[in-house]
Scaffold this motif. Structure first.
Motif, PDB file in Angstrom:
ATOM      1  N   ALA A  47       0.832  -1.209   0.000  1.00  0.00           N
ATOM      2  CA  ALA A  47       0.000   0.000   0.000  1.00  0.00           C
ATOM      3  C   ALA A  47       0.862   1.253   0.000  1.00  0.00           C
ATOM      4  N   GLN A  48       1.951   1.251   0.763  1.00  0.00           N
ATOM      5  CA  GLN A  48       2.825   2.424   0.789  1.00  0.00           C
ATOM      6  C   GLN A  48       3.527   2.613  -0.552  1.00  0.00           C
ATOM      7  N   LEU A  49       3.954   1.524  -1.172  1.00  0.00           N
ATOM      8  CA  LEU A  49       4.580   1.648  -2.485  1.00  0.00           C
ATOM      9  C   LEU A  49       3.586   2.176  -3.514  1.00  0.00           C
ATOM     10  N   TYR A  50       2.342   1.710  -3.447  1.00  0.00           N
ATOM     11  CA  TYR A  50       1.320   2.223  -4.360  1.00  0.00           C
ATOM     12  C   TYR A  50       1.112   3.723  -4.140  1.00  0.00           C
ATOM     13  N   LEU A  51       1.083   4.159  -2.897  1.00  0.00           N
ATOM     14  CA  LEU A  51       0.938   5.594  -2.619  1.00  0.00           C
ATOM     15  C   LEU A  51       2.124   6.377  -3.178  1.00  0.00           C
ATOM     16  N   SER A  52       3.313   5.830  -3.003  1.00  0.00           N
ATOM     17  CA  SER A  52       4.507   6.509  -3.527  1.00  0.00           C
ATOM     18  C   SER A  52       4.462   6.634  -5.043  1.00  0.00           C
ATOM     19  N   ALA A  53       3.780   5.689  -5.706  1.00  0.00           N
ATOM     20  CA  ALA A  53       3.677   5.703  -7.166  1.00  0.00           C
ATOM     21  C   ALA A  53       2.424   6.433  -7.651  1.00  0.00           C
ATOM     22  N   GLY A  54       1.675   7.034  -6.727  1.00  0.00           N
ATOM     23  CA  GLY A  54       0.477   7.764  -7.116  1.00  0.00           C
ATOM     24  C   GLY A  54      -0.717   6.884  -7.446  1.00  0.00           C
ATOM     25  N   ARG A  55      -0.706   5.649  -6.985  1.00  0.00           N
ATOM     26  CA  ARG A  55      -1.795   4.708  -7.275  1.00  0.00           C
ATOM     27  C   ARG A  55      -2.721   4.607  -6.064  1.00  0.00           C
ATOM     28  N   ALA A  56      -3.496   5.656  -5.836  1.00  0.00           N
ATOM     29  CA  ALA A  56      -4.292   5.762  -4.620  1.00  0.00           C
ATOM     30  C   ALA A  56      -5.354   4.664  -4.521  1.00  0.00           C
ATOM     31  N   GLU A  57      -6.004   4.323  -5.618  1.00  0.00           N
ATOM     32  CA  GLU A  57      -7.056   3.302  -5.561  1.00  0.00           C
ATOM     33  C   GLU A  57      -6.467   1.935  -5.191  1.00  0.00           C
ATOM     34  N   ASP A  58      -5.339   1.593  -5.815  1.00  0.00           N
ATOM     35  CA  ASP A  58      -4.677   0.334  -5.470  1.00  0.00           C
ATOM     36  C   ASP A  58      -4.207   0.359  -4.018  1.00  0.00           C
ATOM     37  N   ALA A  59      -3.717   1.508  -3.585  1.00  0.00           N
ATOM     38  CA  ALA A  59      -3.252   1.641  -2.198  1.00  0.00           C
ATOM     39  C   ALA A  59      -4.395   1.435  -1.218  1.00  0.00           C
ATOM     40  N   ALA A  60      -5.568   1.973  -1.531  1.00  0.00           N
ATOM     41  CA  ALA A  60      -6.720   1.817  -0.644  1.00  0.00           C
ATOM     42  C   ALA A  60      -7.108   0.353  -0.519  1.00  0.00           C
ATOM     43  N   GLN A  61      -7.115  -0.366  -1.637  1.00  0.00           N
ATOM     44  CA  GLN A  61      -7.467  -1.782  -1.594  1.00  0.00           C
ATOM     45  C   GLN A  61      -6.430  -2.581  -0.803  1.00  0.00           C
ATOM     46  N   ALA A  62      -5.169  -2.268  -1.007  1.00  0.00           N
ATOM     47  CA  ALA A  62      -4.109  -2.985  -0.295  1.00  0.00           C
ATOM     48  C   ALA A  62      -4.165  -2.690   1.201  1.00  0.00           C
ATOM     49  N   ALA A  63      -4.421  -1.431   1.553  1.00  0.00           N
ATOM     50  CA  ALA A  63      -4.489  -1.062   2.966  1.00  0.00           C
ATOM     51  C   ALA A  63      -5.698  -1.706   3.640  1.00  0.00           C
ATOM     52  N   ASP A  64      -6.842  -1.724   2.960  1.00  0.00           N
ATOM     53  CA  ASP A  64      -8.023  -2.396   3.506  1.00  0.00           C
ATOM     54  C   ASP A  64      -7.731  -3.880   3.765  1.00  0.00           C
ATOM     55  N   SER A  65      -7.085  -4.526   2.803  1.00  0.00           N
ATOM     56  CA  SER A  65      -6.776  -5.946   2.942  1.00  0.00           C
ATOM     57  C   SER A  65      -5.759  -6.189   4.053  1.00  0.00           C
ATOM     58  N   ALA A  66      -4.775  -5.311   4.162  1.00  0.00           N
ATOM     59  CA  ALA A  66      -3.795  -5.440   5.240  1.00  0.00           C
ATOM     60  C   ALA A  66      -4.469  -5.302   6.594  1.00  0.00           C
ATOM     61  N   LEU A  67      -5.354  -4.322   6.718  1.00  0.00           N
ATOM     62  CA  LEU A  67      -6.059  -4.120   7.979  1.00  0.00           C
ATOM     63  C   LEU A  67      -6.931  -5.327   8.305  1.00  0.00           C
ATOM     64  N   ALA A  68      -7.573  -5.895   7.294  1.00  0.00           N
ATOM     65  CA  ALA A  68      -8.394  -7.088   7.506  1.00  0.00           C
ATOM     66  C   ALA A  68      -7.545  -8.235   8.059  1.00  0.00           C
ATOM     67  N   ALA A  69      -6.354  -8.414   7.508  1.00  0.00           N
ATOM     68  CA  ALA A  69      -5.482  -9.494   7.973  1.00  0.00           C
ATOM     69  C   ALA A  69      -5.007  -9.243   9.398  1.00  0.00           C
ATOM     70  N   PHE A  70      -4.590  -8.012   9.698  1.00  0.00           N
ATOM     71  CA  PHE A  70      -4.153  -7.700  11.058  1.00  0.00           C
ATOM     72  C   PHE A  70      -5.277  -7.923  12.062  1.00  0.00           C
ATOM     73  N   CYS A  71      -6.498  -7.539  11.676  1.00  0.00           N
ATOM     74  CA  CYS A  71      -7.637  -7.698  12.582  1.00  0.00           C
ATOM     75  C   CYS A  71      -8.020  -9.154  12.768  1.00  0.00           C
ATOM     76  N   ALA A  72      -7.677 -10.019  11.824  1.00  0.00           N
ATOM     77  CA  ALA A  72      -7.978 -11.437  11.960  1.00  0.00           C
ATOM     78  C   ALA A  72      -7.026 -12.135  12.930  1.00  0.00           C
ATOM     79  N   TRP A  73      -5.782 -11.640  13.015  1.00  0.00           N
ATOM     80  CA  TRP A  73      -4.780 -12.326  13.829  1.00  0.00           C
ATOM     81  C   TRP A  73      -4.686 -11.797  15.262  1.00  0.00           C
ATOM     82  N   GLY A  74      -4.670 -10.487  15.437  1.00  0.00           N
ATOM     83  CA  GLY A  74      -4.444  -9.932  16.762  1.00  0.00           C
ATOM     84  C   GLY A  74      -2.991  -9.976  17.190  1.00  0.00           C
ATOM     85  N   ASN A  75      -2.118 -10.425  16.311  1.00  0.00           N
ATOM     86  CA  ASN A  75      -0.673 -10.438  16.532  1.00  0.00           C
ATOM     87  C   ASN A  75       0.013 -10.246  15.189  1.00  0.00           C
TER      88      ASN A  75
END
Length: 365
Positions: A294-322
């Motif tokens: 997501a950060q690399l997508y933001l650095s490349a100006g790909r905001a929509e891809d970054a949003a999807q990647a960040a949402d998915s990352a948050l989903a994974a973090f929330c599933a594990w709790g670690n």
């Protein structure tokens, strides 16, 4: 090829947010009454893998709370090694004299789980679970550490599988990959004097290249017909229904670490982006590769891809709790991911490096 989706569950996100508060444990009506007794045994001063024994116990209990496990299973997570076991020489309660006191504190059912977890052979349990050696009725016979035998009932087997998953994800990094090579197989053939480099704690703190596959197999064991409806299914690996091969686990960790260590061309982000995308395809179940992507997508100006990647990352973090990558705490991974998510939604990202230091969450993320 699109990346594997990982939709963010609003209910899971809400539960994860409540666990970001450092005081969450003191507010848990089931666990809070036990906490002072545990802390009085010095668990905050004991070394344990990536932190202290207190960090470990709380981290395991946090995953179990996120996974909505019942009271006795969450108490098992908080107390899972307090009588000591074959892997951890940390005896906080003497099983020969203090069982009655712990029973009075947490109840007979929960204490019985703790006692069984500490005294049954954990190595044999993991070996049998991985080999599918669970009886048709969900039971499992095991050796005890004192030389006796015990047969675990089905619900206890399910509880041990779930707590073992939380126990492993909380603590395992490359240092344990090296010193505990091939676990659960014995590893008594490598003298430290020869393999001293592998013994230097904490090592490079790479994510494990093999243990997520093992956690996955423990989760898949919960699909046993006699086990699957006994306890809430952990929300990882699509509620423990999807496999993760050993090869995919190793490849994903290697690709991710190559980018993190900047062992790739640094002038353009294309190579690093491609490597992380491949890491996610190999292993879509952890948040860290998606977050860096997501950060690399933001650095490349790909905001929509970054949003999807960040949402998915948050989903994974929330599933594990670690966290999978132990270099920083789970809470920090979640916090930075929410910054990326906010920036992607707003279509903004600092053009100057020093402005990265000023980023703050403003919309609740």
């Amino acid at each position: 090829m699109p990346l594997p989706p990982y939709p963010l569950d609003p209910g899971l996100f809400a539960r994860a947010q409540s666990l970001l508060d450092e005081a969450w444990l003191s507010k848990d009506v089931d666990l809070a009454p036990v906490l002072p007794t545990v802390l009085a045994r010095g668990v905050g001063q004991d070394w344990h893998k990536a932190g202290t024994f207190r960090h470990h116990l709380v981290g395991v209990a946090r995953s179990l709370a996120l996974w909505q496990q019942p009271r006795d299973v969450r108490l098992l997570g908080l107390l899972h090694s307090v009588y000591g076991n074959a892997f951890v020489d940390l005896v906080k309660f003497d099983a020969s004299t203090e069982r009655a006191g712990l029973q009075a504190l947490i109840g007979d059912e929960a204490e019985g789980l703790v006692y069984a977890f500490c005294t049954a052979s954990r190595r044999e349990f993991i070996e049998k679970a991985l080999a599918g050696q669970i009886g048709p009725d969900g039971t499992m016979p095991l050796a005890r550490n004192d030389g006796g035998r015990v047969t675990l009932p089905a619900r206890t087997v399910a509880a041990f599988l779930i707590v073992s998953m939380a126990d492993t994800i909380e603590q395992w990094s490359s240092w344990q990959d090296d010193v505990y090579s091939r676990f659960p197989a014995p590893n008594d053939h490598r003298p430290q004097a020869v393999h001293w480099a592998a013994s230097l704690w904490p090592g490079p703190m790479r994510p494990s290249g093999r243990m997520l596959h093992q956690i996955n197999r423990l989760g898949l064991a919960l699909q046993h017909p006699a086990l699957k409806d006994l306890l809430p299914m952990p929300p990882v690996f699509a509620h423990c229904t999807q496999p993760l091969s050993a090869a995919a686990d190793a490849a994903s960790a290697a690709l991710y670490w190559s980018v993190v260590q900047q062992d790739v061309p640094l002038v353009d982000v294309d190579v690093a982006t491609g490597m992380l995308e491949q890491a996610v395809r190999h292993n879509p179940w952890v948040g860290e590769p998606r977050m860096v992507l997501a950060q690399l997508y933001l650095s490349a100006g790909r905001a929509e891809d970054a949003a999807q990647a960040a949402d998915s990352a948050l989903a994974a973090f929330c599933a594990w709790g670690n966290s999978w990558d132990k270099r920083v705490a789970w809470e920090a991974w979640v916090a930075w991911t929410r910054i990326l998510r906010q920036s992607a939604r707003q279509g903004t990202w600092p053009a100057r490096l020093d402005k990265l230091n000023n980023l703050a969450l403003r919309d609740g993320g």
